[in-house]
Design a protein around this motif. Structure first.
Motif, short mmCIF file in Angstrom:
data_model
loop_
_atom_site.label_atom_id
_atom_site.label_comp_id
_atom_site.label_asym_id
_atom_site.label_seq_id
_atom_site.Cartn_x
_atom_site.Cartn_y
_atom_site.Cartn_z
N THR A 181 0.61 -1.14 0.04
CA THR A 181 -0.22 0.03 -0.03
C THR A 181 0.85 1.24 0.05
O THR A 181 0.16 2.30 0.30
N MET A 182 2.25 1.14 -0.29
CA MET A 182 2.88 2.31 -0.12
C MET A 182 3.29 2.85 -1.45
O MET A 182 4.12 3.94 -1.47
N PHE A 183 3.00 2.61 -2.45
CA PHE A 183 3.45 2.86 -3.90
C PHE A 183 2.38 3.46 -4.53
O PHE A 183 2.56 3.85 -5.99
N HIS A 184 1.18 3.56 -4.29
CA HIS A 184 0.16 4.25 -5.05
C HIS A 184 0.33 5.74 -4.89
O HIS A 184 1.02 6.31 -4.19
N GLY A 185 -0.43 6.40 -5.78
CA GLY A 185 -0.24 7.99 -5.99
C GLY A 185 -0.13 8.70 -4.61
O GLY A 185 0.51 9.46 -4.48
N ARG A 186 -1.29 8.35 -3.99
CA ARG A 186 -1.70 9.30 -2.56
C ARG A 186 -0.33 8.96 -1.71
O ARG A 186 0.02 9.97 -0.85
N ALA A 187 0.01 7.62 -1.60
CA ALA A 187 1.01 7.38 -0.61
C ALA A 187 2.28 8.02 -1.06
O ALA A 187 3.03 8.75 -0.19
N ARG A 188 2.71 8.01 -2.43
CA ARG A 188 3.94 8.47 -2.83
C ARG A 188 3.97 9.95 -2.44
O ARG A 188 5.16 10.30 -2.40
N ALA A 189 2.82 10.90 -2.70
CA ALA A 189 2.93 11.93 -2.32
C ALA A 189 3.41 12.32 -0.75
O ALA A 189 3.90 13.60 -0.78
N GLY A 190 3.50 11.46 -0.01
CA GLY A 190 3.83 11.73 1.29
C GLY A 190 5.43 11.49 1.72
O GLY A 190 5.64 11.62 2.67
N TYR A 191 6.02 11.04 0.68
CA TYR A 191 7.62 10.96 1.00
C TYR A 191 8.38 11.33 -0.41
O TYR A 191 7.95 11.18 -1.34
#
Length: 340
Positions: free
Chosen positions: A256-266
């Motif tokens: 769950t760490m590579f979808h668009g919303r997640a990637r925006a956080g790091y």
């Protein structure tokens, strides 16, 4: 000290692969894609032959690094090697090992001594080098060895796959998946994240980098129910990084760490093993992703693909990743030079 405005030093990699032709193709597309000035360390006649086979129209001029930038607008500058290559597209030759290594040596020397701004390497194959007595696991380890010779101090190289949507860094790299749990240590995670954070600041110009750290097991171990590594190794490593002032967080479930919303956080993802990092990076932007070696005292980038012996000389190799590697090397070198 690297000279301001110096060209990039590009090695042609294994000459039996696609390196020579994608170098020629990158030069041919220099105006269309705003490719920064570079010179190729290689064999001018081999490059000319390979470009002709691939249907690439290119003018080639032999020069030295000092003359490369002035020539780049009108011709592909080639800095000749002392060692000759055997021209055998698709058929790797151990006899080419000396020239491959010479090109790497000279690119590093040129960069450290200021004749070049950064090192960009076309792909090499390990077996022909091993057959010739090469004793390093690969490109990265050899570059770290050269760097330590120049600096007089140990150098820890870190692989980053950098694309337009994701920067991913594996802690363990070229080992069997079964060996990962034993190889994964708190110290390795911390050192990898430290180097990543430092180079994000120094070369990518990110003042306060945010580092997402993946778990190893499904659901990041789910509190130890699916393996203890996430709780016993990864979480303490993150705690130590945070105590040092590094904005690291996790462990995160990798699914769950590579979808668009997640990637925006790091700004970068630290992953526990090779495919956990490289699959999302290449799936998101295969032709635009670049292999960057962090931790070196100079900038080094490379395409994210291999030698592609099976298509060498056939005119179908794409230069996209090499062009991306050249452009990123220029960007990183300029940011570092400005900061210093």
């Amino acid at each position: 000290m690297r000279a301001s405005g110096a060209p990039l030093a590009l090695t042609s990699g294994d000459p039996s692969g696609i390196g020579p032709e994608i170098a020629a193709a990158a030069w041919r597309l220099r105006k269309e894609f705003d490719v920064p000035a570079f010179y190729l360390l290689g064999d001018a006649s081999l490059v000319a032959t390979r470009a002709r086979q691939a249907g690439i129209n290119v003018d080639i001029v032999e020069t030295d690094p000092a003359g490369a930038s002035a020539l780049f607008a009108s011709a592909l500058p080639v800095v000749p090697l002392a060692t000759a290559f055997v021209d055998a597209p698709g058929k790797p030759q151990s006899g080419n090992a000396a020239g491959i290594i010479e090109a790497i040596d000279r690119a590093v020397a040129d960069t450290i001594e200021g004749r070049a701004a950064a090192v960009v390497t076309c792909p090499i194959a390990k077996k022909p080098l091993y057959d010739a007595g090469f004793r390093f696991p690969g490109h990265t380890e050899y570059l770290a060895h050269l760097a330590s010779q120049w600096t007089g101090a140990p150098v820890t190289p870190v692989m980053m796959l950098a694309g337009p949507e994701l920067r991913a860094v594996p802690v363990t790299i070229h080992i069997a998946l079964a060996e990962v749990p034993q190889a994964l240590t708190l110290e390795a995670i911390v050192e990898t994240a430290r180097i990543t954070a430092r180079d994000l600041r120094k070369r990518f110009g990110i003042a306060s980098p945010r580092i997402a750290v993946s778990g190893l097991n499904p659901h990041a171990g789910e509190g130890g129910a699916m393996g203890r590594e996430d709780e016993d190794i990864i979480r303490p490593a993150i705690d130590l990084l945070r105590a040092e002032g590094i904005d690291a967080f996790g462990p995160l479930p990798a699914d769950t760490m590579f979808h668009g919303r997640a990637r925006a956080g790091y700004d970068a993802a630290i992953c526990m093993y090779h495919d956990q990092a490289l699959i999302p990076a290449k799936a998101l932007a295969f032709d635009e992703t670049v292999n960057v070696t962090l931790g070196l005292p100079f900038v080094r980038t490379s395409p994210d693909h291999g030698t592609a012996f099976d298509i060498a000389g056939k005119g179908i190799a794409r230069p996209d990743s090499l062009i991306a590697a050249l452009k990123l090397a220029r960007q990183l070198a300029d940011v570092e030079a400005k900061a210093s």
